[in-house]
Structure formats: C-alpha cells, structure tokens
Design a protein around this motif. Sequence first.
Motif, mmCIF file in Angstrom:
data_model
loop_
_atom_site.group_PDB
_atom_site.id
_atom_site.type_symbol
_atom_site.label_atom_id
_atom_site.label_comp_id
_atom_site.label_asym_id
_atom_site.label_seq_id
_atom_site.Cartn_x
_atom_site.Cartn_y
_atom_site.Cartn_z
ATOM 1 N N ALA A 31 4.132 -0.927 -18.077
ATOM 2 C CA ALA A 31 3.120 -1.885 -18.517
ATOM 3 C C ALA A 31 1.708 -1.325 -18.365
ATOM 4 N N GLY A 32 1.599 -0.097 -17.853
ATOM 5 C CA GLY A 32 0.304 0.548 -17.725
ATOM 6 C C GLY A 32 -0.380 0.337 -16.394
ATOM 7 N N LEU A 33 0.348 -0.192 -15.419
ATOM 8 C CA LEU A 33 -0.215 -0.456 -14.098
ATOM 9 C C LEU A 33 0.140 0.657 -13.123
ATOM 10 N N ALA A 34 -0.735 0.894 -12.170
ATOM 11 C CA ALA A 34 -0.445 1.830 -11.085
ATOM 12 C C ALA A 34 0.173 1.036 -9.944
ATOM 13 N N VAL A 35 1.175 1.608 -9.301
ATOM 14 C CA VAL A 35 1.879 0.914 -8.222
ATOM 15 C C VAL A 35 1.457 1.493 -6.872
ATOM 16 N N VAL A 36 1.085 0.600 -5.971
ATOM 17 C CA VAL A 36 0.825 0.951 -4.582
ATOM 18 C C VAL A 36 2.113 0.624 -3.848
ATOM 19 N N GLY A 37 2.797 1.632 -3.365
ATOM 20 C CA GLY A 37 4.119 1.452 -2.762
ATOM 21 C C GLY A 37 5.171 1.994 -3.691
ATOM 22 N N PRO A 38 6.311 1.377 -3.763
ATOM 23 C CA PRO A 38 6.710 0.141 -3.071
ATOM 24 C C PRO A 38 6.958 0.376 -1.582
ATOM 25 N N PHE A 39 6.738 -0.679 -0.819
ATOM 26 C CA PHE A 39 6.910 -0.650 0.621
ATOM 27 C C PHE A 39 8.084 -1.537 1.013
ATOM 28 N N ALA A 40 8.875 -1.068 1.971
ATOM 29 C CA ALA A 40 10.068 -1.798 2.392
ATOM 30 C C ALA A 40 9.893 -2.504 3.725
ATOM 31 N N THR A 41 8.761 -2.257 4.408
ATOM 32 C CA THR A 41 8.558 -2.900 5.711
ATOM 33 C C THR A 41 7.199 -3.605 5.739
ATOM 34 N N LEU A 42 7.122 -4.649 6.527
ATOM 35 C CA LEU A 42 5.872 -5.374 6.695
ATOM 36 C C LEU A 42 4.802 -4.453 7.266
ATOM 37 N N GLN A 43 5.157 -3.621 8.227
ATOM 38 C CA GLN A 43 4.194 -2.708 8.839
ATOM 39 C C GLN A 43 3.555 -1.798 7.792
ATOM 40 N N ASP A 44 4.369 -1.246 6.891
ATOM 41 C CA ASP A 44 3.835 -0.368 5.847
ATOM 42 C C ASP A 44 2.901 -1.126 4.905
ATOM 43 N N VAL A 45 3.242 -2.354 4.597
ATOM 44 C CA VAL A 45 2.393 -3.178 3.725
ATOM 45 C C VAL A 45 1.059 -3.445 4.412
ATOM 46 N N LEU A 46 1.107 -3.833 5.664
ATOM 47 C CA LEU A 46 -0.126 -4.123 6.397
ATOM 48 C C LEU A 46 -1.005 -2.876 6.526
ATOM 49 N N GLU A 47 -0.389 -1.719 6.739
ATOM 50 C CA GLU A 47 -1.152 -0.475 6.825
ATOM 51 C C GLU A 47 -1.804 -0.147 5.489
ATOM 52 N N ALA A 48 -1.104 -0.377 4.395
ATOM 53 C CA ALA A 48 -1.672 -0.119 3.068
ATOM 54 C C ALA A 48 -2.874 -1.025 2.810
ATOM 55 N N ILE A 49 -2.756 -2.277 3.211
ATOM 56 C CA ILE A 49 -3.860 -3.221 3.030
ATOM 57 C C ILE A 49 -5.048 -2.805 3.906
ATOM 58 N N ALA A 50 -4.762 -2.457 5.159
ATOM 59 C CA ALA A 50 -5.816 -2.085 6.104
ATOM 60 C C ALA A 50 -6.504 -0.778 5.730
ATOM 61 N N SER A 51 -5.846 0.063 4.954
ATOM 62 C CA SER A 51 -6.421 1.357 4.580
ATOM 63 C C SER A 51 -7.667 1.211 3.717
ATOM 64 N N GLY A 52 -7.828 0.026 3.118
ATOM 65 C CA GLY A 52 -8.999 -0.208 2.288
ATOM 66 C C GLY A 52 -8.854 0.289 0.868
ATOM 67 N N SER A 53 -7.671 0.810 0.523
ATOM 68 C CA SER A 53 -7.477 1.283 -0.847
ATOM 69 C C SER A 53 -7.520 0.095 -1.806
ATOM 70 N N THR A 54 -7.860 0.390 -3.041
ATOM 71 C CA THR A 54 -7.970 -0.657 -4.044
ATOM 72 C C THR A 54 -6.602 -1.262 -4.342
#
Length: 119
Positions: A31-54
């Motif tokens: 669909a033309g979107l860039a994917v952040v992840g995919p992440f399989a754990t809550l910890q990885d998701v929280l770290e991705a969010i905290a990293s400040g990446s768009t």
Amino acid sequence: MSDRTHAGRRVLVAEDEYILADDLQLSLEEAGLAVVGPFATLQDVLEAIASGSTIDAAILDVNLGGQQVYPAAEALRERQTPVVFVTGYEAASLPEGLCDIPCLSKPIDLRQALEALGL
C-alpha cells in the motif's frame, strides 16, 4: 493497492503471530507504507515508541505474548498518534479509557484499518 499519498508514512505494527505479522507487513508495504516493526513483545513496542522515531499510525494486537498492549496505546495517544487495536477478543473487553480506539477482529481488512487510522 499502492497509493502515492502513503509514501513516507510509517505504521508501527505490534503482532506476535508471525504469519499474521508477515502478511500485515507485506500488505502495508504494498500500500506504499513503511512498517516500523513488526514487534512481537510489549517491551519492543515501548522501546520503539520511546526511541522518538517517526510513527504516523499504529496497528496493535491487544495481546502480545500474554501481555496487554494498553501501555503502548496510551504512549501513542500522548503523541497524538492514531491507533487501531486488532484482536480475537471482544471489543467490550477493552479498558474504559481506551474504548474510543477502533478495534478490528482478526484477520483484519487492510482498507478498513487504514480508514480507521485516517490513512
């Protein structure tokens, strides 16, 4: 389903079922979107969010390896990032404070998810 309006938009994907995560990633990329992840754990998701990446939007499986993804949804909400929950459970089981977040049943319809995210 490629769409030039999606170019450069980044969608975080949290899904612990490999096949579903892989299928979703491929569909989003088509669909033309860039994917952040995919992440399989809550910890990885929280770290991705905290990293400040768009992160322009997020598709979150409610249950990641037995952990509820609600802290990630709250962190994304603080950033004013659109979120869609994906679950095999009833939407009524969502916490009261997160009931306004769209909740889709697995397997999701990508167009419906993108519409719910405003993409």
